[in-house]
Design a protein around this motif. Sequence first.
Motif, PDB file in Angstrom:
ATOM      1  N   ARG A  22     -10.040  -5.492   3.639  1.00 19.66           N
ATOM      2  CA  ARG A  22      -9.119  -4.431   4.101  1.00 19.66           C
ATOM      3  C   ARG A  22      -8.207  -4.034   2.881  1.00 19.66           C
ATOM      4  NH1 ARG A  22      -5.531  -4.592   9.545  1.00 19.66           N
ATOM      5  NH2 ARG A  22      -7.590  -4.187  10.560  1.00 19.66           N
TER       6      ARG A  22
ATOM      7  N   TYR B  27      -8.526  -0.473   0.963  1.00 15.67           N
ATOM      8  CA  TYR B  27      -7.081   0.348   0.743  1.00 15.67           C
ATOM      9  C   TYR B  27      -7.042   0.706  -0.615  1.00 15.67           C
ATOM     10  CZ  TYR B  27      -2.077   1.002  -0.292  1.00 15.67           C
ATOM     11  OH  TYR B  27      -0.964   1.632  -0.616  1.00 15.67           O
TER      12      TYR B  27
ATOM     13  N   ARG C  39      -4.210   5.295  10.245  1.00 15.27           N
ATOM     14  CA  ARG C  39      -3.629   4.437  10.986  1.00 15.27           C
ATOM     15  C   ARG C  39      -3.537   3.078  10.179  1.00 15.27           C
ATOM     16  NH1 ARG C  39      -3.336   0.994  15.117  1.00 15.27           N
ATOM     17  NH2 ARG C  39      -5.849   0.687  14.732  1.00 15.27           N
ATOM     18  N   GLU C  40      -4.752   2.572   9.681  1.00 13.91           N
ATOM     19  CA  GLU C  40      -4.837   1.366   9.045  1.00 13.91           C
ATOM     20  C   GLU C  40      -4.130   1.408   7.903  1.00 13.91           C
ATOM     21  OE1 GLU C  40      -8.566  -1.281   8.970  1.00 13.91           O
ATOM     22  OE2 GLU C  40      -9.175   0.199  10.096  1.00 13.91           O
TER      23      GLU C  40
ATOM     24  N   ARG D 150      -1.470   3.132   6.826  1.00 13.43           N
ATOM     25  CA  ARG D 150      -0.033   2.766   7.155  1.00 13.43           C
ATOM     26  C   ARG D 150       0.395   1.170   7.359  1.00 13.43           C
ATOM     27  NH1 ARG D 150       0.713   6.469   4.564  1.00 13.43           N
ATOM     28  NH2 ARG D 150       0.337   8.151   4.939  1.00 13.43           N
ATOM     29  N   LEU D 151      -0.830   0.667   8.164  1.00 15.01           N
ATOM     30  CA  LEU D 151      -0.403  -0.826   8.791  1.00 15.01           C
ATOM     31  C   LEU D 151      -0.663  -1.540   7.430  1.00 15.01           C
ATOM     32  CD1 LEU D 151      -2.714  -1.280  12.008  1.00 15.01           C
ATOM     33  CD2 LEU D 151      -0.223  -1.441  11.840  1.00 15.01           C
TER      34      LEU D 151
ATOM     35  N   ALA E 184       2.594  -1.178   5.294  1.00 12.33           N
ATOM     36  CA  ALA E 184       3.818  -1.913   6.047  1.00 12.33           C
ATOM     37  C   ALA E 184       3.807  -3.474   5.796  1.00 12.33           C
ATOM     38  CB  ALA E 184       3.644  -1.478   7.403  1.00 12.33           C
ATOM     39  N   HIS E 185       2.443  -3.945   5.907  1.00 17.64           N
ATOM     40  CA  HIS E 185       2.209  -5.369   5.767  1.00 17.64           C
ATOM     41  C   HIS E 185       2.596  -5.801   4.075  1.00 17.64           C
ATOM     42  CE1 HIS E 185       0.615  -9.117   6.864  1.00 17.64           C
ATOM     43  NE2 HIS E 185       0.233  -9.276   5.556  1.00 17.64           N
TER      44      HIS E 185
END
Lengths: 168, 194
Positions: free
Chosen positions: A9, A13, A21-22, A24-25, A28-29
């Motif tokens: 992931r 990225y 959506r992913e 943004r996730l 944030a993480h």
Amino acid sequence: MRSHLATKRLSAYLDDELPERELRLVEAHVSACATCRSRLHGLRLVVSDLHRMPAVEPPPSSARSVELEAALRWGPPPRWTHRPFGQRGIELLRNLIQLSAMTAGAIAIIAMLVAWNAARERGANERSPAAVAPEQVERLPAEDVVGPPAPTIDGARYRDAGSIATTR
Amino acid sequence: MNASQVLTPPFTGSRDLSLASRHCYGDETAFREIHDCFSPMVYNVCLRMSGDPSRAQDLSQEVFLRVFKGLPRYRGNSSLKTWIYSIALNHCRGRLGRRGVETIRLDDQHWAQGPVDPARGPEENLLARDGERRLSAALLALPVRFREAVVLRDLEGLSYEEIAAVLRVRTGTVRSRIARGRERLRALLVEGNR
């Protein structure tokens, strides 16, 4: 304790290959997790170093040398030929006619073989009378039969015998 | 005029088919155009996969032989670029075996003679070359399937979909191989710095 992000992931990225959506996730993480931030930084360094690697100029070579090598190995290359408009249809028709002619010929040969086989079997049957059915035997006239004469049926004798029996 | 100046890679769609059919109808200039346009790309892939410049030159020549022979079978289902990449990687895989490299040449003179950037000082250039040499060595230490994916993505700049078409795998597999390749590279470079 929440789990860390998969390398797959993080790598996607970096390539901007994640859906919105992913994305943004992940952002944030990473902002909250020092471990994932460090991993992402490491991957980013590798990717930027790879991008900075210059393409190497190939040594001079010519297509002619490839063509000569190919000719030496396999001879002249197979070439297509131009076919005028409509020739494809004519070729298709010709192929169809050839195919039908071949099929008809094959059927004729099979029919001849079947007929020949039937004729041969008939000939074999004629040579062996035992195999002939009784109804097919031609009855000879009585005068041609050699041997004792066949007993003649005397209707009157039976009639007399019957009358005797009845009188008893 | 040089053919590579006329054409802008990557060719796409009908242009690829037109080049292939011109070659098949006996137009000798078509293959020269293809060769001139794609030879840097093929050479670089062969170099990154083999790690040896002279071997890469031989591999590159053999790849173009296969392209020359295979052009009549090209149907335009993928771009010519993807098709040639596919041939190049298959050929390298076949010739270099499972490990994908015969020797890792850490001290190869080739890597010490990289291009010099005039904007940087001599020390910076030296450091940059050393970094490239270490990165190349780490790249050669990767398993073939990860190296292929990383080379196509980070050195050749192909998209995930194009890499999937070249390697004939799903996009998810490409994503996984690139990630694992990068992760291993990072680990190898960290180890090398210790």
